[in-house]
Design a protein around this motif. Structure first.
Motif, PDB file in Angstrom:
ATOM      1  N   ASP A   1     -83.913   5.901 -41.588  1.00  0.00           N
ATOM      2  CA  ASP A   1     -83.911   6.176 -43.021  1.00  0.00           C
ATOM      3  C   ASP A   1     -85.105   7.025 -43.446  1.00  0.00           C
ATOM      4  OD1 ASP A   1     -82.415   5.716 -45.468  1.00  0.00           O
ATOM      5  OD2 ASP A   1     -84.173   4.611 -46.145  1.00  0.00           O
ATOM      6  N   THR A   2     -86.298   6.727 -42.938  1.00  0.00           N
ATOM      7  CA  THR A   2     -87.465   7.527 -43.342  1.00  0.00           C
ATOM      8  C   THR A   2     -87.368   8.943 -42.778  1.00  0.00           C
ATOM      9  OG1 THR A   2     -88.755   6.560 -41.505  1.00  0.00           O
ATOM     10  CG2 THR A   2     -89.034   5.578 -43.677  1.00  0.00           C
ATOM     11  N   LEU A   3     -86.812   9.084 -41.569  1.00  0.00           N
ATOM     12  CA  LEU A   3     -86.646  10.417 -40.977  1.00  0.00           C
ATOM     13  C   LEU A   3     -85.676  11.265 -41.782  1.00  0.00           C
ATOM     14  CD1 LEU A   3     -86.581   9.150 -37.310  1.00  0.00           C
ATOM     15  CD2 LEU A   3     -88.170  10.907 -38.124  1.00  0.00           C
ATOM     16  N   ARG A   4     -84.539  10.664 -42.182  1.00  0.00           N
ATOM     17  CA  ARG A   4     -83.544  11.452 -42.927  1.00  0.00           C
ATOM     18  C   ARG A   4     -84.057  11.779 -44.328  1.00  0.00           C
ATOM     19  NH1 ARG A   4     -81.026   9.530 -47.869  1.00  0.00           N
ATOM     20  NH2 ARG A   4     -81.471   7.315 -47.895  1.00  0.00           N
ATOM     21  N   LEU A   5     -84.864  10.868 -44.886  1.00  0.00           N
ATOM     22  CA  LEU A   5     -85.380  11.142 -46.238  1.00  0.00           C
ATOM     23  C   LEU A   5     -86.384  12.286 -46.220  1.00  0.00           C
ATOM     24  CD1 LEU A   5     -85.827   7.729 -48.056  1.00  0.00           C
ATOM     25  CD2 LEU A   5     -84.737   9.799 -48.950  1.00  0.00           C
ATOM     26  N   GLU A   6     -87.210  12.375 -45.189  1.00  0.00           N
ATOM     27  CA  GLU A   6     -88.132  13.514 -45.092  1.00  0.00           C
ATOM     28  C   GLU A   6     -87.383  14.840 -45.011  1.00  0.00           C
ATOM     29  OE1 GLU A   6     -92.128  11.546 -43.055  1.00  0.00           O
ATOM     30  OE2 GLU A   6     -90.772  12.729 -41.804  1.00  0.00           O
ATOM     31  N   MET A   7     -86.154  14.796 -44.487  1.00  0.00           N
ATOM     32  CA  MET A   7     -85.348  16.019 -44.402  1.00  0.00           C
ATOM     33  C   MET A   7     -84.545  16.269 -45.674  1.00  0.00           C
ATOM     34  SD  MET A   7     -86.268  17.105 -41.566  1.00  0.00           S
ATOM     35  CE  MET A   7     -85.176  18.538 -41.402  1.00  0.00           C
ATOM     36  N   GLY A   8     -84.456  15.259 -46.542  1.00  0.00           N
ATOM     37  CA  GLY A   8     -83.614  15.389 -47.729  1.00  0.00           C
ATOM     38  C   GLY A   8     -82.139  15.272 -47.420  1.00  0.00           C
ATOM     39  N   TYR A   9     -81.785  14.613 -46.307  1.00  0.00           N
ATOM     40  CA  TYR A   9     -80.375  14.388 -45.993  1.00  0.00           C
ATOM     41  C   TYR A   9     -79.853  13.246 -46.861  1.00  0.00           C
ATOM     42  CZ  TYR A   9     -81.140  16.892 -41.493  1.00  0.00           C
ATOM     43  OH  TYR A   9     -81.435  17.789 -40.521  1.00  0.00           O
ATOM     44  N   PRO A  10     -78.699  13.437 -47.501  1.00  0.00           N
ATOM     45  CA  PRO A  10     -78.144  12.351 -48.311  1.00  0.00           C
ATOM     46  C   PRO A  10     -77.557  11.241 -47.436  1.00  0.00           C
ATOM     47  CG  PRO A  10     -76.618  14.196 -48.253  1.00  0.00           C
ATOM     48  CD  PRO A  10     -77.856  14.639 -47.520  1.00  0.00           C
ATOM     49  N   LEU A  11     -77.496  10.049 -47.987  1.00  0.00           N
ATOM     50  CA  LEU A  11     -76.888   8.898 -47.307  1.00  0.00           C
ATOM     51  C   LEU A  11     -75.779   8.358 -48.185  1.00  0.00           C
ATOM     52  CD1 LEU A  11     -76.831   6.653 -45.107  1.00  0.00           C
ATOM     53  CD2 LEU A  11     -78.557   5.452 -46.441  1.00  0.00           C
ATOM     54  N   TYR A  12     -74.613   8.137 -47.579  1.00  0.00           N
ATOM     55  CA  TYR A  12     -73.517   7.571 -48.352  1.00  0.00           C
ATOM     56  C   TYR A  12     -73.902   6.181 -48.841  1.00  0.00           C
ATOM     57  CZ  TYR A  12     -68.980   7.027 -50.337  1.00  0.00           C
ATOM     58  OH  TYR A  12     -67.976   6.885 -51.260  1.00  0.00           O
ATOM     59  N   GLY A  13     -73.564   5.899 -50.102  1.00  0.00           N
ATOM     60  CA  GLY A  13     -73.933   4.614 -50.694  1.00  0.00           C
ATOM     61  C   GLY A  13     -75.238   4.703 -51.469  1.00  0.00           C
TER      62      GLY A  13
END
Lengths: 132, 345
Positions: free
Chosen positions: B209-221
């Protein structure tokens, strides 16, 4: 991070919200117990009170935030904050590494030292934890 | 362990920040077997999927994949996914929480001549992510195939004796691969990877989650839901608006032309604090948006997050205020990614 081993020093007094108090000269030092830091997980942020703030027994005086959750820190006794541990702001994980030493949170000048009588000693706190 | 979409998932193995840093510096291994795998085959597979998925499916040929979305008629997102073109079928890798929703939606709408199969229960998935991924994988790969794949390519090989689909994809912003194999084969691959020189760090959901947030990737939900369209979420690049034959295209075309009230913005706090999902974004002192995800960035050591805000405030370098449990915290919108890294090598 090297997390500390479970321990509950005999010279401390313990609050049911898993905070400890240590007498140091005519002031007292507060922190959270091994149990609290273990439940919280890796601490990443400390939102402390200000020096000079008045804090009240059983009420939140600051926040610790882990990767998982935010947790209020409860005052085990009332008084005036005389110092905030800058090391915890710089490296919040010190609370996990050394909860009773380098990971202390605030120094307080107690307004009513008799409040400490209501806190648990080490055997009582261990018995309390065993019942959770 | 933590619950996620009915699965017991490892939140972290050592500490989340150490796992995060390992992925950015060397490599980490995630067990993402909860992800779903749907297969679509038959002469009408391509036509049927082209009408269902937002991206231009004709842009990929066998051995290639693309990020795409499945949307309702009103543009609300049913799921975001990766579709891979394999020689004889399409493979859709969908979110665990949406396997049934995707399967049911497609089953109802795919034309005759397109067969749908849900392989999720029999397929395990491991994500090997980080600049050291190739060095870790090389001793276990039967052929050099994995090391010549371009970003989003997919191929077949045998890893540690287990037949795998290997895709040059991931959710961390680092180069790496996602391995899909028979369910019973995954432990052999995991154990073999842990034994190589330069072995990956086992990494859990918090680091993911922290890795994807640094990239600005959205997460379903979090960022994506049936109440938001890809246009609001900043995913226009994954929608073939010009081609326009997919479900939801009408609404999205109108949104592109007329604009949307809200847009998803990536932000960082400019003072200490950690934003969290559900907190208000204040503009002029009043709630004007909502944080969808927030964390402390292990790479930057500042609070970061994503939020839906009025479109006028979504442009990069706009000052915002986040209401962090009653404390107003200054923030500024930013461009994606928040860290200087690329999954493309």
């Amino acid at each position: 991070m090297a997390a500390a081993d479970e321990s509950y020093p005999a010279d401390l007094r313990y609050h049911p919200e898993h905070d400890w108090v240590r007498a140091d000269g005519d002031e007292h030092v507060f922190g959270i117990t091994w149990y609290a830091q273990d439940a919280l997980g890796e601490v990443v942020y400390y939102d402390p009170p200000k020096v000079g703030d008045t804090i009240t027994k059983d009420a939140p005086y600051g926040e610790l935030e882990s990767v998982k959750a935010v947790s209020d820190i409860f005052a085990p006794a009332s008084g005036e904050v005389t110092a905030v541990n800058p090391a915890v702001n710089d490296r919040p994980e010190v609370v996990n590494e050394d909860p009773y030493g380098a990971g202390w949170l605030v120094r307080v000048k107690l307004s009513d030292p008799s409040e400490l009588d209501s806190l648990m000693d080490e055997p009582a706190y261990r018995a309390y934890l065993a019942g959770l | 362990m933590g619950g996620f979409a009915g699965w017991d998932m490892p939140l972290y193995y050592s500490t989340a920040s150490a796992e995060h840093r390992a992925v950015r510096a060397t490599c980490g291994l995630f067990d993402v077997s909860h992800m779903g795998q749907l297969e679509v085959s038959g002469p009408a597979a391509r036509e049927g999927l082209s009408r269902a998925l937002t991206n231009d499916l004709s842009a990929i040929g066998p051995g290639q994949g693309q990020y795409t979305l499945l949307c309702q008629d009103d543009g609300g997102v049913i799921d975001d996914l990766i579709v891979y073109a394999l020689p004889d079928r399409y493979l859709l890798v969908v979110n665990a929480s949406n396997i049934a929703a995707c399967r049911d939606w497609l089953a109802e709408r795919l034309p005759d001549g397109a067969e749908l199969a849900d392989r999720s229960p029999e397929v395990a998935m491991l994500a090997l992510q980080g600049p050291g991924w190739a060095d870790a994988l090389r001793p276990l790969a039967a052929t050099p195939l994995a090391f010549s794949l371009d970003y989003f390519d997919i191929g077949e090989d045998v890893i540690a004796g287990v037949p795998c689909l290997i895709a040059r994809t991931g959710y961390t912003g680092e180069p790496g691969v996602e391995l899909m194999c028979p369910w019973d084969g995954a432990p052999a691959i995991w154990d073999a990877l842990m034994a190589v020189e330069g072995a990956p760090a086992p990494a859990g959901l918090v680091a993911r989650d922290t890795l994807r947030l640094e990239m600005g990737y959205p997460l379903y939900g979090q960022e994506l839901s049936r109440e938001r369209t890809p246009i609001e979420a900043g995913l226009k690049w994954a929608c073939d608006i010009a081609g326009g034959g997919f479900t939801g295209a009408e609404v999205m075309r109108r949104q592109v032309e007329e604009g949307t009230a809200d847009r998803l913005a990536v932000f960082r706090l400019t003072e200490p604090g950690i934003p969290r999902a559900g907190q208000d974004v204040l503009i002029g002192g009043r709630p004007a948006g909502t944080v969808t995800s927030g964390t402390l960035s292990p790479s930057l050591d500042v609070g970061i997050g994503m939020a839906y805000v009025p479109s006028a405030s979504a442009a990069p370098d706009t000052d915002l205020v986040i209401d962090v449990r009653g404390k107003p915290k200054a923030a500024r919108t930013a461009r994606r990614p928040l860290v200087a890294t690329s999954p493309k090598e």
